[in-house]
Scaffold this motif. Structure first.
Motif, PDB file in Angstrom:
ATOM      1  N   ASN A 142       0.786  -1.235   0.000  1.00  0.00           N
ATOM      2  CA  ASN A 142       0.000   0.000   0.000  1.00  0.00           C
ATOM      3  C   ASN A 142       0.819   1.287   0.000  1.00  0.00           C
ATOM      4  OD1 ASN A 142      -1.546  -2.188   1.929  1.00  0.00           O
ATOM      5  ND2 ASN A 142      -2.948  -1.153   0.526  1.00  0.00           N
ATOM      6  N   GLY A 143       2.112   1.175   0.080  1.00  0.00           N
ATOM      7  CA  GLY A 143       2.944   2.367  -0.001  1.00  0.00           C
ATOM      8  C   GLY A 143       3.363   2.925   1.340  1.00  0.00           C
ATOM      9  N   HIS A 144       4.212   3.950   1.284  1.00  0.00           N
ATOM     10  CA  HIS A 144       4.819   4.526   2.477  1.00  0.00           C
ATOM     11  C   HIS A 144       3.810   5.136   3.438  1.00  0.00           C
ATOM     12  CE1 HIS A 144       8.327   4.001  -0.052  1.00  0.00           C
ATOM     13  NE2 HIS A 144       9.125   4.351   0.937  1.00  0.00           N
ATOM     14  N   ASN A 145       2.921   5.966   2.920  1.00  0.00           N
ATOM     15  CA  ASN A 145       2.001   6.684   3.808  1.00  0.00           C
ATOM     16  C   ASN A 145       1.088   5.732   4.578  1.00  0.00           C
ATOM     17  OD1 ASN A 145       3.090   9.125   3.019  1.00  0.00           O
ATOM     18  ND2 ASN A 145       1.508   9.551   1.482  1.00  0.00           N
ATOM     19  N   ALA A 146       0.654   4.650   3.941  1.00  0.00           N
ATOM     20  CA  ALA A 146      -0.187   3.666   4.615  1.00  0.00           C
ATOM     21  C   ALA A 146       0.594   2.983   5.741  1.00  0.00           C
ATOM     22  CB  ALA A 146      -0.694   2.627   3.617  1.00  0.00           C
ATOM     23  N   ALA A 147       1.869   2.698   5.506  1.00  0.00           N
ATOM     24  CA  ALA A 147       2.701   2.082   6.537  1.00  0.00           C
ATOM     25  C   ALA A 147       2.911   3.050   7.709  1.00  0.00           C
ATOM     26  CB  ALA A 147       4.039   1.657   5.949  1.00  0.00           C
ATOM     27  N   TYR A 148       3.141   4.337   7.401  1.00  0.00           N
ATOM     28  CA  TYR A 148       3.288   5.325   8.471  1.00  0.00           C
ATOM     29  C   TYR A 148       1.999   5.428   9.289  1.00  0.00           C
ATOM     30  CZ  TYR A 148       7.155   6.875   5.451  1.00  0.00           C
ATOM     31  OH  TYR A 148       8.280   6.930   4.672  1.00  0.00           O
ATOM     32  N   LEU A 149       0.871   5.355   8.604  1.00  0.00           N
ATOM     33  CA  LEU A 149      -0.419   5.436   9.287  1.00  0.00           C
ATOM     34  C   LEU A 149      -0.610   4.250  10.227  1.00  0.00           C
ATOM     35  CD1 LEU A 149      -3.109   6.945   9.627  1.00  0.00           C
ATOM     36  CD2 LEU A 149      -4.011   5.592   7.704  1.00  0.00           C
ATOM     37  N   PHE A 150      -0.204   3.064   9.782  1.00  0.00           N
ATOM     38  CA  PHE A 150      -0.273   1.884  10.644  1.00  0.00           C
ATOM     39  C   PHE A 150       0.520   2.106  11.927  1.00  0.00           C
ATOM     40  CE2 PHE A 150       2.480  -1.724  11.868  1.00  0.00           C
ATOM     41  CZ  PHE A 150       1.537  -2.527  12.493  1.00  0.00           C
ATOM     42  N   ALA A 151       1.762   2.575  11.785  1.00  0.00           N
ATOM     43  CA  ALA A 151       2.598   2.806  12.962  1.00  0.00           C
ATOM     44  C   ALA A 151       1.968   3.844  13.884  1.00  0.00           C
ATOM     45  CB  ALA A 151       3.997   3.255  12.528  1.00  0.00           C
ATOM     46  N   ALA A 152       1.426   4.908  13.312  1.00  0.00           N
ATOM     47  CA  ALA A 152       0.821   5.972  14.120  1.00  0.00           C
ATOM     48  C   ALA A 152      -0.410   5.462  14.873  1.00  0.00           C
ATOM     49  CB  ALA A 152       0.447   7.153  13.226  1.00  0.00           C
ATOM     50  N   ILE A 153      -1.255   4.691  14.191  1.00  0.00           N
ATOM     51  CA  ILE A 153      -2.470   4.166  14.826  1.00  0.00           C
ATOM     52  C   ILE A 153      -2.111   3.215  15.966  1.00  0.00           C
ATOM     53  CG2 ILE A 153      -4.453   2.643  14.465  1.00  0.00           C
ATOM     54  CD1 ILE A 153      -4.745   3.849  11.681  1.00  0.00           C
ATOM     55  N   MET A 154      -1.143   2.353  15.760  1.00  0.00           N
ATOM     56  CA  MET A 154      -0.742   1.405  16.799  1.00  0.00           C
ATOM     57  C   MET A 154      -0.217   2.131  18.034  1.00  0.00           C
ATOM     58  SD  MET A 154      -1.374  -1.686  15.690  1.00  0.00           S
ATOM     59  CE  MET A 154      -0.263  -2.927  16.355  1.00  0.00           C
ATOM     60  N   MET A 155       0.608   3.139  17.830  1.00  0.00           N
ATOM     61  CA  MET A 155       1.149   3.886  18.956  1.00  0.00           C
ATOM     62  C   MET A 155       0.060   4.655  19.681  1.00  0.00           C
ATOM     63  SD  MET A 155       4.759   5.210  17.308  1.00  0.00           S
ATOM     64  CE  MET A 155       5.081   6.257  18.722  1.00  0.00           C
ATOM     65  N   ALA A 156      -0.837   5.304  18.923  1.00  0.00           N
ATOM     66  CA  ALA A 156      -1.921   6.069  19.537  1.00  0.00           C
ATOM     67  C   ALA A 156      -2.883   5.153  20.288  1.00  0.00           C
ATOM     68  CB  ALA A 156      -2.667   6.861  18.463  1.00  0.00           C
ATOM     69  N   LEU A 157      -3.224   4.005  19.697  1.00  0.00           N
ATOM     70  CA  LEU A 157      -4.128   3.063  20.346  1.00  0.00           C
ATOM     71  C   LEU A 157      -3.530   2.522  21.634  1.00  0.00           C
ATOM     72  CD1 LEU A 157      -6.715   1.381  20.341  1.00  0.00           C
ATOM     73  CD2 LEU A 157      -5.549  -0.296  18.882  1.00  0.00           C
ATOM     74  N   GLY A 158      -2.264   2.135  21.583  1.00  0.00           N
ATOM     75  CA  GLY A 158      -1.601   1.651  22.787  1.00  0.00           C
ATOM     76  C   GLY A 158      -1.581   2.697  23.881  1.00  0.00           C
TER      77      GLY A 158
END
Length: 400
Positions: free
Chosen positions: A351-367
């Protein structure tokens, strides 16, 4: 009893916890450099190289997962020496049989077993201390600084002249010194007798916290594992290496600030501050990556992340009313480190770079949100418990 509590909170115990923690993360922190050296020495392909890391993680994870059984039953000084001894034996064994792929793997697995013992012990020891948020922050500082120093020195002073064998022997020597520094820790932890209100509120919260830590660390580990690849095509490889080293130094700055701040602003404010700064810094990866943007990312992102991490450890420790499950912090970190990069890589490819960055951001925010909920719940439990103690106090009846 009071003498034993003073022993747990003593400077020699803090030194021991730092030494144990640093020994426990040593191979993990240097794994990219170590794997590269092993691959070059034995002429391994990517699959064979990855297997070395996977088997190390498996050994580490299994032992930390069983720590709830032995962490409160065994003599802590014996555990410290046994864990350090396994690490030294494993690294020295890998060096001795460095011409054999199987020999290197067996030595690394043995080292992983020892690393799991000493790191789980370091976490439990700090969990028993009174000022645990500050002590967790202090413990994180050498865990980042010493591997960063080795990352600078090993390629130039050891690997160029002595190769894989020399690197493994140096790591074994460092672990031996760290094991000696941990010899002054107490033989056992403190006896925990939680009140009914706190026990009811905490309960399964410790497992929620461990799950939140897996989520939180997976987001960070996913992005961190690919930082070199993300900047590889845009920047000079030498510059990338220098800035990654800056990131290792920066990761020690966050816990240093947390050690100074302590709990003067509680836990929620520092957690929010660290996570928000981490997420904002990730925006530097959007668009064209420049030397300035990548350098700023390496200066801010690790520091902000590790600043908040010390407080998350403290929350899990408070929720661990039995005193047996804080050691599973090591398992949660290992699981997050295993899951995060894999998922991040799949998203990056598909899905590309931005989608991967979004995954990392969501995981950190959710945690982080899960931890904030836990801290609120623990705060209410402590307040109710305190009010209950006041109501049953004889002086309270007199004042009425």
């Amino acid at each position: 009893m009071k003498q034993h509590l003073r022993e747990i909170d003593s400077r020699i115990s803090v030194l021991g916890a730092c030494a144990l923690g640093t020994a426990g993360v040593k191979v993990f922190a240097l794994l990219p450099l170590l794997l590269g050296t092993i691959a070059e020495h034995l002429q391994l392909d990517d699959a064979a190289t990855g297997m070395v890391a996977s088997l190390y993680y498996i050994a580490y994870f299994v032992v930390t997962l069983t720590s709830v059984i032995w962490i409160r039953r065994a003599n802590w000084r014996v555990l410290s020496m046994a864990g350090g001894g396994l690490m030294v034996l494993g690294l020295a064994g890998s060096a001795t049989f460095s011409e054999s792929y199987e020999g290197v793997i067996l030595g690394m697995m043995l080292s992983g077993l020892g690393a799991a013992v000493v790191y789980a012990l370091s976490v439990t020891l700090v969990s028993d201390m009174t000022d645990k948020d500050r002590r967790f922050a202090i413990k994180l500082i050498p865990e980042q600084i010493i591997p960063a120093a080795l990352m600078f020195m090993l390629p130039v002073l050891v690997i160029d002249d002595f190769g894989l064998k020399g690197m493994l022997y140096v790591l074994a020597l460092v672990i031996f010194v760290l094991a000696l520094l941990s010899s002054g820790i107490p033989v056992r932890g403190r006896a925990l007798t939680p009140d009914k209100t706190t026990k009811k509120a905490a309960g399964a919260s410790v497992f929620i916290g461990l799950g939140a830590l897996v989520v939180f660390f997976a987001g960070f580990a996913g992005l961190w594992a690919f930082t070199e690849r993300l900047a590889h095509d845009a920047l000079d490889p030498v510059v990338v290496g220098q800035l990654l080293a800056l990131g290792l130094v920066s990761s020690a700055a966050g816990p240093f600030v947390a050690a100074i701040v302590g709990d003067r602003w509680g836990r929620i404010t520092p957690i929010i501050t660290g996570v928000v700064l981490s997420l904002i810094s990730m925006l530097l990866l959007v668009g064209q990556i420049t030397t300035f943007k990548f350098g700023l990312l390496m200066a801010v992102f690790p520091a902000a992340y590790y600043f908040s991490l010390a407080y998350l450890f403290g929350i899990i420790s408070d929720a661990d009313i039995s005193g047996r499950f804080a050691s599973l912090i090591a398992s949660a970190l290992a699981l997050g480190a295993a899951v995060g990069p894999g998922v991040f890589g799949v998203i990056l490819n598909g899905n590309g770079h931005n989608a991967a960055y979004l995954f990392a951001a969501i995981m950190m925010a959710l945690g982080a949100l899960m931890f904030i909920w836990m801290e609120r719940r623990l705060e209410r439990a402590h307040l109710v418990s305190f009010e209950g103690q006041i109501e049953h106090c004889p002086h309270a009846e007199i004042s009425k």
